[in-house]
Scaffold this motif. Structure first.
Motif, PDB file in Angstrom:
ATOM      1  N   ASN A   1       8.439   2.736  11.300  1.00 52.66           N
ATOM      2  CA  ASN A   1       8.395   3.490  10.049  1.00 52.66           C
ATOM      3  C   ASN A   1       6.953   3.621   9.595  1.00 52.66           C
ATOM      4  OD1 ASN A   1      11.198   3.878   9.645  1.00 52.66           O
ATOM      5  ND2 ASN A   1      11.384   1.777   8.962  1.00 52.66           N
ATOM      6  N   SER A   2       6.673   4.689   8.885  1.00 55.56           N
ATOM      7  CA  SER A   2       5.344   4.920   8.330  1.00 55.56           C
ATOM      8  C   SER A   2       5.113   4.035   7.122  1.00 55.56           C
ATOM      9  CB  SER A   2       5.214   6.386   7.909  1.00 55.56           C
ATOM     10  OG  SER A   2       6.032   6.628   6.779  1.00 55.56           O
ATOM     11  N   SER A   3       3.945   4.146   6.547  1.00 54.39           N
ATOM     12  CA  SER A   3       3.686   3.542   5.244  1.00 54.39           C
ATOM     13  C   SER A   3       4.556   4.252   4.214  1.00 54.39           C
ATOM     14  CB  SER A   3       2.219   3.725   4.859  1.00 54.39           C
ATOM     15  OG  SER A   3       1.385   3.059   5.761  1.00 54.39           O
ATOM     16  N   ILE A   4       4.582   3.730   3.016  1.00 49.64           N
ATOM     17  CA  ILE A   4       5.352   4.355   1.938  1.00 49.64           C
ATOM     18  C   ILE A   4       4.529   5.488   1.340  1.00 49.64           C
ATOM     19  CG2 ILE A   4       6.435   3.987  -0.311  1.00 49.64           C
ATOM     20  CD1 ILE A   4       6.726   1.012   0.539  1.00 49.64           C
ATOM     21  N   TYR A   5       5.159   6.636   1.146  1.00 52.63           N
ATOM     22  CA  TYR A   5       4.510   7.799   0.538  1.00 52.63           C
ATOM     23  C   TYR A   5       5.164   8.073  -0.809  1.00 52.63           C
ATOM     24  CZ  TYR A   5       2.086   9.066   4.828  1.00 52.63           C
ATOM     25  OH  TYR A   5       1.256   9.068   5.917  1.00 52.63           O
ATOM     26  N   TYR A   6       4.335   8.361  -1.813  1.00 54.10           N
ATOM     27  CA  TYR A   6       4.863   8.778  -3.109  1.00 54.10           C
ATOM     28  C   TYR A   6       4.898  10.296  -3.141  1.00 54.10           C
ATOM     29  CZ  TYR A   6       5.375   9.794  -8.008  1.00 54.10           C
ATOM     30  OH  TYR A   6       5.829  10.307  -9.197  1.00 54.10           O
ATOM     31  N   ILE A   7       6.057  10.847  -3.442  1.00 56.66           N
ATOM     32  CA  ILE A   7       6.252  12.293  -3.532  1.00 56.66           C
ATOM     33  C   ILE A   7       6.437  12.635  -5.002  1.00 56.66           C
ATOM     34  CG2 ILE A   7       7.613  14.268  -2.762  1.00 56.66           C
ATOM     35  CD1 ILE A   7       6.275  12.696  -0.475  1.00 56.66           C
ATOM     36  N   LYS A   8       5.549  13.449  -5.536  1.00 57.57           N
ATOM     37  CA  LYS A   8       5.614  13.825  -6.951  1.00 57.57           C
ATOM     38  C   LYS A   8       6.834  14.712  -7.213  1.00 57.57           C
ATOM     39  CE  LYS A   8       0.716  13.375  -7.686  1.00 57.57           C
ATOM     40  NZ  LYS A   8      -0.532  13.968  -8.099  1.00 57.57           N
ATOM     41  N   PRO A   9       7.271  14.770  -8.477  1.00 52.31           N
ATOM     42  CA  PRO A   9       8.438  15.603  -8.814  1.00 52.31           C
ATOM     43  C   PRO A   9       8.224  17.061  -8.388  1.00 52.31           C
ATOM     44  CG  PRO A   9       7.774  14.283 -10.710  1.00 52.31           C
ATOM     45  CD  PRO A   9       6.726  14.093  -9.650  1.00 52.31           C
TER      46      PRO A   9
ATOM     47  N   ASP B   1       0.843  -1.184   0.000  1.00 53.79           N
ATOM     48  CA  ASP B   1       0.000   0.000   0.000  1.00 53.79           C
ATOM     49  C   ASP B   1       0.889   1.248   0.000  1.00 53.79           C
ATOM     50  OD1 ASP B   1      -2.357   1.475   0.101  1.00 53.79           O
ATOM     51  OD2 ASP B   1      -2.294   1.593   2.284  1.00 53.79           O
ATOM     52  N   ILE B   2       0.750   2.053  -1.054  1.00 49.75           N
ATOM     53  CA  ILE B   2       1.550   3.269  -1.186  1.00 49.75           C
ATOM     54  C   ILE B   2       0.602   4.461  -1.211  1.00 49.75           C
ATOM     55  CG2 ILE B   2       3.192   4.529  -2.614  1.00 49.75           C
ATOM     56  CD1 ILE B   2       4.122   1.787  -3.670  1.00 49.75           C
ATOM     57  N   ILE B   3       0.826   5.394  -0.321  1.00 49.32           N
ATOM     58  CA  ILE B   3      -0.023   6.575  -0.223  1.00 49.32           C
ATOM     59  C   ILE B   3       0.420   7.593  -1.272  1.00 49.32           C
ATOM     60  CG2 ILE B   3      -0.715   8.466   1.292  1.00 49.32           C
ATOM     61  CD1 ILE B   3      -0.193   6.449   3.632  1.00 49.32           C
ATOM     62  N   GLY B   4      -0.530   8.057  -2.085  1.00 54.42           N
ATOM     63  CA  GLY B   4      -0.250   9.071  -3.086  1.00 54.42           C
ATOM     64  C   GLY B   4      -0.183   8.564  -4.513  1.00 54.42           C
ATOM     65  N   LEU B   5      -0.456   7.283  -4.733  1.00 57.51           N
ATOM     66  CA  LEU B   5      -0.406   6.725  -6.079  1.00 57.51           C
ATOM     67  C   LEU B   5      -1.784   6.602  -6.717  1.00 57.51           C
ATOM     68  CD1 LEU B   5       2.175   3.786  -6.211  1.00 57.51           C
ATOM     69  CD2 LEU B   5       2.294   6.013  -7.267  1.00 57.51           C
ATOM     70  N   ASP B   6      -2.773   7.229  -6.178  1.00 56.68           N
ATOM     71  CA  ASP B   6      -4.149   7.089  -6.649  1.00 56.68           C
ATOM     72  C   ASP B   6      -4.286   7.441  -8.121  1.00 56.68           C
ATOM     73  OD1 ASP B   6      -4.756   6.516  -4.006  1.00 56.68           O
ATOM     74  OD2 ASP B   6      -5.140   8.627  -3.551  1.00 56.68           O
ATOM     75  N   GLY B   7      -4.655   6.461  -8.939  1.00 50.10           N
ATOM     76  CA  GLY B   7      -4.981   6.694 -10.340  1.00 50.10           C
ATOM     77  C   GLY B   7      -3.819   6.986 -11.269  1.00 50.10           C
ATOM     78  N   ILE B   8      -2.583   6.737 -10.849  1.00 52.12           N
ATOM     79  CA  ILE B   8      -1.440   6.996 -11.712  1.00 52.12           C
ATOM     80  C   ILE B   8      -1.143   5.719 -12.507  1.00 52.12           C
ATOM     81  CG2 ILE B   8       1.023   7.552 -11.789  1.00 52.12           C
ATOM     82  CD1 ILE B   8       0.665   9.181  -9.272  1.00 52.12           C
ATOM     83  N   SER B   9      -1.052   5.851 -13.826  1.00 51.06           N
ATOM     84  CA  SER B   9      -0.735   4.692 -14.662  1.00 51.06           C
ATOM     85  C   SER B   9       0.746   4.344 -14.511  1.00 51.06           C
ATOM     86  CB  SER B   9      -1.053   4.982 -16.123  1.00 51.06           C
ATOM     87  OG  SER B   9      -0.150   5.953 -16.621  1.00 51.06           O
ATOM     88  N   LYS B  10       1.102   3.133 -14.900  1.00 54.37           N
ATOM     89  CA  LYS B  10       2.490   2.678 -14.811  1.00 54.37           C
ATOM     90  C   LYS B  10       3.405   3.558 -15.649  1.00 54.37           C
ATOM     91  CE  LYS B  10       5.384  -1.355 -15.580  1.00 54.37           C
ATOM     92  NZ  LYS B  10       5.444  -2.746 -16.021  1.00 54.37           N
ATOM     93  N   GLU B  11       2.961   3.922 -16.849  1.00 50.73           N
ATOM     94  CA  GLU B  11       3.776   4.759 -17.734  1.00 50.73           C
ATOM     95  C   GLU B  11       3.979   6.151 -17.150  1.00 50.73           C
ATOM     96  OE1 GLU B  11       0.967   3.117 -18.799  1.00 50.73           O
ATOM     97  OE2 GLU B  11       2.016   1.426 -19.704  1.00 50.73           O
ATOM     98  N   SER B  12       2.897   6.721 -16.609  1.00 52.08           N
ATOM     99  CA  SER B  12       2.986   8.042 -15.994  1.00 52.08           C
ATOM    100  C   SER B  12       3.903   8.006 -14.773  1.00 52.08           C
ATOM    101  CB  SER B  12       1.595   8.530 -15.600  1.00 52.08           C
ATOM    102  OG  SER B  12       1.673   9.761 -14.942  1.00 52.08           O
ATOM    103  N   LEU B  13       3.803   6.939 -13.981  1.00 52.49           N
ATOM    104  CA  LEU B  13       4.659   6.797 -12.810  1.00 52.49           C
ATOM    105  C   LEU B  13       6.125   6.719 -13.212  1.00 52.49           C
ATOM    106  CD1 LEU B  13       5.079   6.376  -9.785  1.00 52.49           C
ATOM    107  CD2 LEU B  13       4.715   3.932 -10.162  1.00 52.49           C
TER     108      LEU B  13
ATOM    109  N   PHE C   1       9.789   7.691  -3.639  1.00 54.87           N
ATOM    110  CA  PHE C   1       9.046   7.033  -2.573  1.00 54.87           C
ATOM    111  C   PHE C   1       9.830   7.199  -1.284  1.00 54.87           C
ATOM    112  CE2 PHE C   1       7.955   4.717  -6.445  1.00 54.87           C
ATOM    113  CZ  PHE C   1       6.572   4.744  -6.388  1.00 54.87           C
ATOM    114  N   VAL C   2       9.145   7.578  -0.207  1.00 55.91           N
ATOM    115  CA  VAL C   2       9.821   7.775   1.081  1.00 55.91           C
ATOM    116  C   VAL C   2       9.011   7.146   2.209  1.00 55.91           C
ATOM    117  CG1 VAL C   2      10.943   9.931   0.373  1.00 55.91           C
ATOM    118  CG2 VAL C   2       8.757  10.024   1.523  1.00 55.91           C
ATOM    119  N   VAL C   3       9.705   6.835   3.291  1.00 52.06           N
ATOM    120  CA  VAL C   3       9.064   6.435   4.535  1.00 52.06           C
ATOM    121  C   VAL C   3       9.566   7.373   5.627  1.00 52.06           C
ATOM    122  CG1 VAL C   3       8.717   4.007   3.940  1.00 52.06           C
ATOM    123  CG2 VAL C   3      10.814   4.691   5.061  1.00 52.06           C
ATOM    124  N   TYR C   4       8.725   7.626   6.609  1.00 54.44           N
ATOM    125  CA  TYR C   4       9.061   8.494   7.730  1.00 54.44           C
ATOM    126  C   TYR C   4       9.219   7.655   8.984  1.00 54.44           C
ATOM    127  CZ  TYR C   4       7.541  12.003   4.439  1.00 54.44           C
ATOM    128  OH  TYR C   4       7.416  12.779   3.320  1.00 54.44           O
TER     129      TYR C   4
END
Length: 113
Positions: A41-49, A2-14, A24-27
């Protein structure tokens, strides 16, 4: 996974966003109860560019500041470690996660991650 912040992103877009600097980061956080201290550690978070990852870790930083210090002797040590990790933007796990998701390492900017 489970990665927080990946909602609706296609593989190519990612993949494109990872090449542009997404990551991707964990806190870290610490909770103490007198003689017991828990470092997690937290869950994995996706940080956009081009986005800062420090802000997403502020909740974990506050949790550690309020509840991490009280364990003897590891509470203060683990709390300081969590604060350093979170104020640096979390621990970067982009290489491991991108390999798990796509089966290949991802090149981000000028460095291989």
């Amino acid at each position: 996974m489970d990665i927080i912040g990946l909602d609706g992103i296609s593989k190519e877009s990612l993949e494109m966003q990872l090449q542009q600097g997404g990551r991707f980061v964990v806190y870290s956080y610490c909770i103490s109860i007198i003689f017991m201290t828990f470092r997690r550690n937290s869950s994995i978070y996706y940080i956009k560019p081009h986005m800062s990852s420090v802000g997403k870790g502020l909740g974990f930083t506050l949790l550690s500041l309020l509840f991490g210090w009280w364990g003897i002797p590891w509470g203060p040590i683990y709390t300081i470690g969590a604060l350093i990790t979170n104020f640096r933007g979390g621990r970067d796990v982009t290489q491991e996660v991108s390999y798990s998701l796509t089966g290949q390492s991802v090149v981000t900017g000028q460095r291989v991650v």
